[in-house]
Design a protein around this motif. Structure first.
Motif, mmCIF file in Angstrom:
data_model
loop_
_atom_site.group_PDB
_atom_site.id
_atom_site.type_symbol
_atom_site.label_atom_id
_atom_site.label_comp_id
_atom_site.label_asym_id
_atom_site.label_seq_id
_atom_site.Cartn_x
_atom_site.Cartn_y
_atom_site.Cartn_z
ATOM 1 N N ALA A 58 94.198 44.517 46.321
ATOM 2 C CA ALA A 58 94.739 44.548 47.684
ATOM 3 C C ALA A 58 96.058 43.789 47.763
ATOM 4 N N ALA A 59 96.130 42.626 47.116
ATOM 5 C CA ALA A 59 97.366 41.850 47.150
ATOM 6 C C ALA A 59 98.501 42.581 46.441
ATOM 7 N N TYR A 113 103.781 47.326 49.489
ATOM 8 C CA TYR A 113 104.019 47.777 50.861
ATOM 9 C C TYR A 113 105.234 47.082 51.461
ATOM 10 N N GLN A 114 105.485 45.847 51.053
ATOM 11 C CA GLN A 114 106.631 45.106 51.583
ATOM 12 C C GLN A 114 107.959 45.642 51.057
ATOM 13 N N GLY A 115 107.908 46.581 50.119
ATOM 14 C CA GLY A 115 109.139 47.179 49.596
ATOM 15 C C GLY A 115 109.585 46.606 48.269
ATOM 16 N N SER A 116 108.777 45.707 47.683
ATOM 17 C CA SER A 116 109.130 45.098 46.404
ATOM 18 C C SER A 116 108.484 45.861 45.260
ATOM 19 N N ASP A 117 109.270 46.204 44.232
ATOM 20 C CA ASP A 117 108.729 46.824 43.025
ATOM 21 C C ASP A 117 108.505 45.806 41.920
ATOM 22 N N VAL A 119 99.424 33.376 53.252
ATOM 23 C CA VAL A 119 99.067 32.942 51.901
ATOM 24 C C VAL A 119 99.981 33.605 50.875
ATOM 25 N N LEU A 120 100.294 34.875 51.094
ATOM 26 C CA LEU A 120 101.140 35.607 50.158
ATOM 27 C C LEU A 120 102.616 35.410 50.457
ATOM 28 N N ASP A 121 102.959 35.182 51.711
ATOM 29 C CA ASP A 121 104.351 34.900 52.052
ATOM 30 C C ASP A 121 104.863 33.655 51.337
ATOM 31 N N GLU A 122 103.934 32.743 51.031
ATOM 32 C CA GLU A 122 104.326 31.504 50.369
ATOM 33 C C GLU A 122 104.664 31.710 48.894
#
Length: 376
Positions: A316-317, A323-327, A358-361
């Motif tokens: 999921a992560a 999904y945020q646009g990062s490859d 949590v993931l934004d960090e």
């Protein structure tokens, strides 16, 4: 009642069930079919609907397709002894790879939909109610009146490690290419599709065909070595395959004892059409492809409470990061390892403290996680 109020009622009915027929709408609202068609045309002109199957113009969701089970977890109180009765604790929770991924994504504040098959029983109704309460759109799922909802029974030792699992998942054979085709408008409106290998082989092939045509990235998550047989020879159209080392060995048809062996097998999978591959190695860490190169990241060292759901949280992560646009798969895997560690430390299949911050960090400049390009 005015035409505008009828149109609003119609819109709310469609929101509740995007697959409702015009005839059912006409009966519900006591309108003619032509009046229903006129209101739908008006909603499309207003961009409140997007056309066929009445797809709603919300933020494009992640579409998860696959298993949603009733999970039973039996855990021995002391060290397990085979061939005899062991004192144990038991609990029932909601599980299934696609469902677990969907709930993790919902907790990470992404719009998410789930296409699964459910029996017309108490377990199926409770499972759907739980999913909806968690923020998962299940309206397109298949209801099967003469079938029991799928089950997964895990036997864990006193340390929380999986000893054996038993799965009753024949229900998902009903998620056929024809069923997937009936949900094509909903699927093509997604930002990403995540499918598990509980689906029939011809349905996996259909999803790959769709991915090549609709430009919606497809992520496939393996579920077991026996079900690797459901993955077709050609993987053209596949954005990412997530699997463990044993499942990669099954795909390659040989043991993969060294990093060089894993890299060679990953390159074979890429030649078969997959853009990228992630190989999980449990408590050791993960590999991921970067072109023909293989990158290794070590796992977080944690006190394991329960392994159930950790792999789904990791997947999921990864999907959240894409999904945020990062490859950047290194960044995605760092995020995945963090969420997997949180899940391992929780008694729940999906960590109740999981949130997007949590993931934004974890950023692309964060080098706190060990990173080793493969040289072997």
């Amino acid at each position: 009642m005015t035409d505008s109020s009828k149109k609003e009622q119609l819109y709310q009915l469609i929101r509740a069930n995007p697959f409702i027929s015009q005839q059912d709408l006409a009966v519900e609202l006591r309108l003619s079919r032509s009046a229903v068609a006129g209101h739908i045309a008006g909603l499309i002109r207003e961009r409140r609907l997007l056309g066929r199957a009445y797809v709603l113009p919300d933020k494009r969701p992640v579409m998860c397709i696959g298993a949603a089970n009733l999970d039973r977890k039996l855990r021995t109180i002391e060290a397990m002894q085979l061939g005899t009765s062991n004192p144990a604790t038991a609990e029932e929770v909601y599980g299934g790879v696609a469902r677990n991924i969907a709930e993790n994504l919902a907790r990470l504040n992404l719009p998410v939909a789930l296409l699964t098959a459910l029996g017309d029983d108490g377990a199926g109704r409770n499972l759907q109610d739980h999913a909806e309460a968690a923020g998962i759109d299940t309206r397109g799922s298949l209801k099967l009146p003469d079938n029991a909802t799928g089950t997964y029974t895990a036997i864990l030792d006193d340390k929380g490690e999986l000893v054996v699992a038993l799965a009753d998942m024949a229900l998902y054979d009903h998620i056929t290419p024809a069923f997937l085709a009936s949900r094509q408008p909903q699927r093509s409106a997604a930002a990403m599709t995540v499918a598990d290998l509980n689906l029939p082989a011809d349905s996996i092939t259909a999803l790959l065909d769709s991915a090549r045509g609709d430009n919606v990235p497809l992520v496939i998550v393996a579920v077991s070595q026996p079900k690797m047989a459901r993955l077709p020879a050609s993987l053209q159209g596949l954005r990412l395959l997530i699997l463990n080392r044993g499942e990669l060995e099954t795909r390659a048809g040989r043991a993969l004892p060294t990093e060089a062996d894993v890299r060679a097998a990953c390159n074979e999978v890429r030649l078969q059409g997959a853009q990228d591959v992630i190989v999980t190695c449990g408590s050791q860490g993960v590999y991921h492809t970067r072109g023909a190169e293989l990158v290794w990241l070590a796992a977080h060292q944690v006190d394991v409470v329960d392994v159930t759901g950790a792999g789904d949280a990791f997947s999921a992560a990864i999907c959240w990061s894409l999904y945020q646009g990062s490859d950047d798969l290194t960044l995605a895997c760092r995020r995945g390892l963090k969420v997997a560690a949180m899940t391992l430390e929780s008694q729940e299949t999906v960590s109740p403290v999981l949130a997007a911050d949590v993931l934004d960090e974890i950023h692309d400049f964060d080098m706190s996680a060990p990173l080793f390009p493969s040289k072997g």
